[in-house]
Motif scaffolding. Sequence first.
Motif, mmCIF file in Angstrom:
data_model
loop_
_atom_site.group_PDB
_atom_site.id
_atom_site.type_symbol
_atom_site.label_atom_id
_atom_site.label_comp_id
_atom_site.label_asym_id
_atom_site.label_seq_id
_atom_site.Cartn_x
_atom_site.Cartn_y
_atom_site.Cartn_z
ATOM 1 N N ILE A 10 -20.029 21.497 -8.032
ATOM 2 C CA ILE A 10 -20.432 20.313 -8.793
ATOM 3 C C ILE A 10 -20.922 19.175 -7.902
ATOM 4 C CG2 ILE A 10 -18.987 20.821 -10.778
ATOM 5 C CD1 ILE A 10 -16.897 18.944 -9.698
ATOM 6 N N SER A 11 -21.042 19.430 -6.613
ATOM 7 C CA SER A 11 -21.540 18.378 -5.713
ATOM 8 C C SER A 11 -22.976 18.662 -5.286
ATOM 9 C CB SER A 11 -20.637 18.264 -4.482
ATOM 10 O OG SER A 11 -20.559 19.500 -3.801
ATOM 11 N N PHE A 12 -23.708 19.415 -6.096
ATOM 12 C CA PHE A 12 -25.096 19.785 -5.791
ATOM 13 C C PHE A 12 -26.000 18.642 -6.254
ATOM 14 C CE2 PHE A 12 -27.879 23.804 -5.406
ATOM 15 C CZ PHE A 12 -28.946 23.061 -4.908
ATOM 16 N N ARG A 13 -26.347 17.766 -5.313
ATOM 17 C CA ARG A 13 -27.201 16.626 -5.620
ATOM 18 C C ARG A 13 -28.390 16.614 -4.677
ATOM 19 N NH1 ARG A 13 -25.739 10.283 -4.765
ATOM 20 N NH2 ARG A 13 -26.307 10.886 -2.654
ATOM 21 N N ILE A 14 -29.561 16.286 -5.209
ATOM 22 C CA ILE A 14 -30.755 16.155 -4.383
ATOM 23 C C ILE A 14 -31.359 14.775 -4.592
ATOM 24 C CG2 ILE A 14 -31.253 18.633 -4.500
ATOM 25 C CD1 ILE A 14 -33.561 17.862 -6.478
ATOM 26 N N SER A 15 -32.208 14.365 -3.662
ATOM 27 C CA SER A 15 -32.961 13.122 -3.785
ATOM 28 C C SER A 15 -34.443 13.454 -3.704
ATOM 29 C CB SER A 15 -32.588 12.140 -2.667
ATOM 30 O OG SER A 15 -31.207 11.848 -2.698
ATOM 31 N N VAL A 16 -35.229 12.867 -4.592
ATOM 32 C CA VAL A 16 -36.674 13.052 -4.583
ATOM 33 C C VAL A 16 -37.319 11.679 -4.483
ATOM 34 C CG1 VAL A 16 -38.661 14.072 -5.744
ATOM 35 C CG2 VAL A 16 -36.400 15.070 -6.069
ATOM 36 N N ILE A 17 -38.091 11.462 -3.427
ATOM 37 C CA ILE A 17 -38.706 10.155 -3.185
ATOM 38 C C ILE A 17 -40.184 10.321 -2.850
ATOM 39 C CG2 ILE A 17 -36.556 9.098 -2.399
ATOM 40 C CD1 ILE A 17 -37.428 9.537 0.462
ATOM 41 N N GLY A 18 -40.896 9.213 -2.817
ATOM 42 C CA GLY A 18 -42.318 9.258 -2.482
ATOM 43 C C GLY A 18 -43.181 9.238 -3.724
ATOM 44 N N GLU A 19 -44.265 9.985 -3.681
ATOM 45 C CA GLU A 19 -45.267 9.960 -4.741
ATOM 46 C C GLU A 19 -44.898 10.869 -5.914
ATOM 47 O OE1 GLU A 19 -47.947 8.010 -5.095
ATOM 48 O OE2 GLU A 19 -47.298 6.942 -3.297
ATOM 49 N N VAL A 20 -43.802 10.498 -6.594
ATOM 50 C CA VAL A 20 -43.405 11.158 -7.841
ATOM 51 C C VAL A 20 -43.251 10.071 -8.904
ATOM 52 C CG1 VAL A 20 -42.272 13.148 -6.788
ATOM 53 C CG2 VAL A 20 -40.969 11.047 -7.144
ATOM 54 N N ARG A 21 -43.244 10.489 -10.165
ATOM 55 C CA ARG A 21 -43.235 9.501 -11.248
ATOM 56 C C ARG A 21 -41.879 8.822 -11.414
ATOM 57 N NH1 ARG A 21 -48.120 10.474 -13.496
ATOM 58 N NH2 ARG A 21 -48.896 12.620 -13.359
ATOM 59 N N ASN A 22 -40.786 9.556 -11.164
ATOM 60 C CA ASN A 22 -39.445 8.989 -11.344
ATOM 61 C C ASN A 22 -38.552 9.341 -10.160
ATOM 62 O OD1 ASN A 22 -39.896 8.019 -14.154
ATOM 63 N ND2 ASN A 22 -40.038 10.208 -14.607
ATOM 64 N N PRO A 23 -38.737 8.689 -9.014
ATOM 65 C CA PRO A 23 -37.912 9.003 -7.843
ATOM 66 C C PRO A 23 -36.445 8.662 -8.088
ATOM 67 C CG PRO A 23 -39.189 6.998 -7.475
ATOM 68 C CD PRO A 23 -39.689 7.592 -8.761
ATOM 69 N N GLY A 24 -35.560 9.370 -7.392
ATOM 70 C CA GLY A 24 -34.140 9.063 -7.533
ATOM 71 C C GLY A 24 -33.259 10.233 -7.138
ATOM 72 N N HIS A 25 -31.949 10.096 -7.474
ATOM 73 C CA HIS A 25 -30.966 11.155 -7.228
ATOM 74 C C HIS A 25 -30.835 12.007 -8.482
ATOM 75 C CE1 HIS A 25 -29.829 9.117 -3.567
ATOM 76 N NE2 HIS A 25 -29.467 8.041 -4.224
ATOM 77 N N PHE A 26 -30.671 13.315 -8.281
ATOM 78 C CA PHE A 26 -30.542 14.222 -9.415
ATOM 79 C C PHE A 26 -29.436 15.243 -9.140
ATOM 80 C CE2 PHE A 26 -34.905 12.757 -9.126
ATOM 81 C CZ PHE A 26 -35.128 12.257 -10.403
ATOM 82 N N TYR A 27 -28.585 15.458 -10.150
ATOM 83 C CA TYR A 27 -27.547 16.480 -10.049
ATOM 84 C C TYR A 27 -28.079 17.789 -10.616
ATOM 85 C CZ TYR A 27 -24.019 13.058 -8.762
ATOM 86 O OH TYR A 27 -23.299 12.100 -8.095
ATOM 87 N N ILE A 28 -27.774 18.873 -9.917
ATOM 88 C CA ILE A 28 -28.255 20.196 -10.321
ATOM 89 C C ILE A 28 -27.052 21.099 -10.589
ATOM 90 C CG2 ILE A 28 -29.495 22.249 -9.524
ATOM 91 C CD1 ILE A 28 -31.353 20.447 -7.987
ATOM 92 N N TYR A 29 -27.100 21.798 -11.699
ATOM 93 C CA TYR A 29 -26.001 22.681 -12.072
ATOM 94 C C TYR A 29 -26.400 24.145 -11.981
ATOM 95 C CZ TYR A 29 -24.360 18.203 -13.743
ATOM 96 O OH TYR A 29 -24.001 16.879 -13.794
ATOM 97 N N ASN A 30 -27.498 24.386 -11.304
ATOM 98 C CA ASN A 30 -27.985 25.748 -11.097
ATOM 99 C C ASN A 30 -28.159 25.951 -9.601
ATOM 100 O OD1 ASN A 30 -29.328 28.203 -10.981
ATOM 101 N ND2 ASN A 30 -31.258 27.391 -11.783
ATOM 102 N N GLU A 31 -27.365 26.823 -9.010
ATOM 103 C CA GLU A 31 -27.399 27.007 -7.561
ATOM 104 C C GLU A 31 -28.674 27.691 -7.083
ATOM 105 O OE1 GLU A 31 -23.833 28.675 -5.895
ATOM 106 O OE2 GLU A 31 -22.569 27.633 -7.342
ATOM 107 N N ARG A 32 -29.524 28.127 -8.000
ATOM 108 C CA ARG A 32 -30.792 28.735 -7.625
ATOM 109 C C ARG A 32 -31.975 27.853 -8.017
ATOM 110 N NH1 ARG A 32 -30.565 35.316 -8.328
ATOM 111 N NH2 ARG A 32 -28.708 35.655 -7.080
ATOM 112 N N ALA A 33 -31.754 26.561 -8.089
ATOM 113 C CA ALA A 33 -32.840 25.641 -8.423
ATOM 114 C C ALA A 33 -33.856 25.627 -7.284
ATOM 115 C CB ALA A 33 -32.290 24.248 -8.664
ATOM 116 N N ASN A 34 -35.127 25.623 -7.634
ATOM 117 C CA ASN A 34 -36.165 25.644 -6.612
ATOM 118 C C ASN A 34 -36.878 24.307 -6.494
ATOM 119 O OD1 ASN A 34 -38.473 25.635 -8.519
ATOM 120 N ND2 ASN A 34 -37.776 27.696 -9.038
#
Length: 238
Positions: A122-146
Amino acid sequence: MSKKELVYLQNSNLKENVPTDFQTRLTAYKLQSNDVLSIKVLSVDPDMSNLFNITNPNNAFGMSDPGTMYLSGYAIDNEGFINLPTVGKLKVEGLTTSQTQELVQRNLDRYITDATVVVKLISFRISVIGEVRNPGHFYIYNERANLLEGLSMAGDLTQSADRENVKIIRQKKDGQTEIVLLDLKDPNLVQSQYYYLMPNDVVYVEPLGTQLKRDNLIVWNAVLGVISTGALLYNLFK
């Protein structure tokens, strides 16, 4: 901006419906210190199984906000152990969640009859920044997220994003940081070991060089406009 600058996974020779072998290349995530696990135990004896459930098992996996789930989990300590009531410490660092689930199940079978154990990260968190529409932190509940799923969580790339220069910033076990540059236009991306996201990954999407030049031109035009206006006012009131 042309279509060629915007399309992902480009290849004029790419055939439709041809499977790739990236599934065989996928390596399951190995647990590390400071990861947090949700361990839920279900059995015909609720009083006994609830000894191991920090929260009500009926509220598990998607029924709580990430912060609540994080606080209600089992954190892996610096030595790689989790501490279960009655069972004691179990070494889980270096194991997958499936292997950890089997380990907990074997140990609980000594205390509870016909119990079912479910282990999730449950600690699977990513950050997406730069040229995206909604940058921020996101929690993922799928260990095979691409990577593409991660970008979609951030609202996808903007038109000014450089699809040939997307960086993955990844923390290594030895404390080092790895930075990898990926090309979203390359169809071989799905076979890369970096196609699948890992906990604490940072995805940085660079802007196009042409967009930077355009932005700089706008700034300079604005500065020149202010200077021209100031000079005009100066001449009027001189």
